[in-house]
Design an enzyme around this catalytic site. Structure first.
Site, PDB file in Angstrom:
ATOM      1  N   SER A  38       3.834   7.034  -0.315  1.00 23.25           N
ATOM      2  CA  SER A  38       3.218   7.814  -1.488  1.00 23.25           C
ATOM      3  C   SER A  38       2.357   9.003  -0.680  1.00 23.25           C
ATOM      4  CB  SER A  38       2.475   6.679  -2.231  1.00 23.25           C
ATOM      5  OG  SER A  38       1.681   5.937  -1.425  1.00 23.25           O
ATOM      6  N   HIS A 267      -5.320   7.673  -3.687  1.00 18.61           N
ATOM      7  CA  HIS A 267      -4.388   8.326  -2.944  1.00 18.61           C
ATOM      8  C   HIS A 267      -4.909  10.080  -2.976  1.00 18.61           C
ATOM      9  CE1 HIS A 267      -1.763   4.842  -3.189  1.00 18.61           C
ATOM     10  NE2 HIS A 267      -0.883   5.900  -2.814  1.00 18.61           N
TER      11      HIS A 267
END
Length: 287
Positions: A38, A267
């Site tokens: 990711s 993230h």
């Protein structure tokens, strides 16, 4: 028309990332393949693509920015959120009952450039973040998460990093076997949290420092495996200090527990992806 507009937009973004000429980096790149998890796919960064949708692959992730600068004849981005080294050789089932094929199937003998960002899920990234954010709030002046992972007398997360090293080494051998002429770059992880004694909810300063050191150890392992395999390593933590998840919105390149820009919690956001793309292009220019 839509595809043409997308290409123009990506080219503009890439030139903003790397204002100097990209011709030095582009020489000889005809086929570029992006592999990874990711932190490569760009979870929740608009626009999310549907090949498959559950991989959370963005058209503004760093591979897309790099390819807009390099303009290779062939580009395949098979990165997928949640991927481990095992998913390089085995299919990955994702949200929505989709399946991402084994990522290495995207490689050919003609592949010139490969970027690989993998390893965090091999040590249990989601489990680590979930455990730390839950435990840390119980001792805001302590380090409950660090103590939990040291409960057996050793550092469990450090041991996980060490045990992942042979899997990364095997992955790099498999990459080399499938694309023996390609330039391979292992992409490290950016600074997620600060090691400067600062915390940000829900992480205490002690736990933020512990996580920072853990991901530093992961990056060191990835760099070592890249060196032993004779491939490149792109250090994305360098230059990202002061842009971690504990910084204010607009400054941070990695989102915290509650994302303030479109990105998955903990993230990289779009600014973080631009940073990584610049590091990759710099590495290519440096040869």
């Amino acid at each position: 028309m839509g595809q043409r507009l997308l290409t123009v937009c990506l080219t503009v973004v890439a030139l903003a990332v790397s204002p100097s000429s990209v011709s030095q980096a582009a020489d000889g790149v005809g086929e570029y393949v992006a592999l990874g998890d990711s932190y490569t796919s760009g979870s929740f960064i608009p626009v999310q693509l549907d090949r498959p949708l559950g991989c959370e692959r963005s058209d503004r992730n760093y591979p897309s920015l790099v390819v807009a600068a390099l303009r290779p004849a062939v580009f395949r981005d098979v990165s997928c959120g949640g991927a481990t080294t095992g998913n390089l050789t085995q299919p990955q089932r994702v949200r929505g009952d989709g399946v991402n094929p084994p990522q290495l199937e995207a490689l050919t003998a003609r592949t010139d450039l490969i970027t690989l960002g993998i390893g965090a899920n091999d040590i249990g990234f989601a489990d680590i973040v979930g455990s730390c954010t839950t435990r840390s709030v119980t001792r805001p002046l302590g380090a409950a998460c660090r103590d939990y992972y040291h409960r057996g007398g050793g550092d469990e997360l450090g041991a996980r990093v060490d045990s992942a090293a042979p899997r990364v080494a095997a992955a790099l051998r498999a990459v080399r076997d499938r694309a023996p002429k390609a330039k391979v770059l292992v992409i490290g992880y950016p600074a997620i949290v600060s090691d400067a004694g600062l915390g940000c909810l829900p992480l205490s300063p002690g736990d933020a420092g512990y996580l920072s050191r853990t991901f530093g150890r992961l990056n060191a392992m990835l760099a070592e495996q890249a060196r032993e395999a004779g491939v490149g390593f792109v250090d994305t933590a360098s230059g990202s200090a002061g842009h971690d998840a504990c910084q204010p919105p607009g400054v941070r390149w990695v989102e915290g527990a509650v994302a303030t820009t479109p990105a998955a919690p903990w993230h990289p956001n779009a600014a973080g992806m631009r940073h990584v793309a610049e590091r990759v292009l710099s590495a290519l220019r440096a040869g």
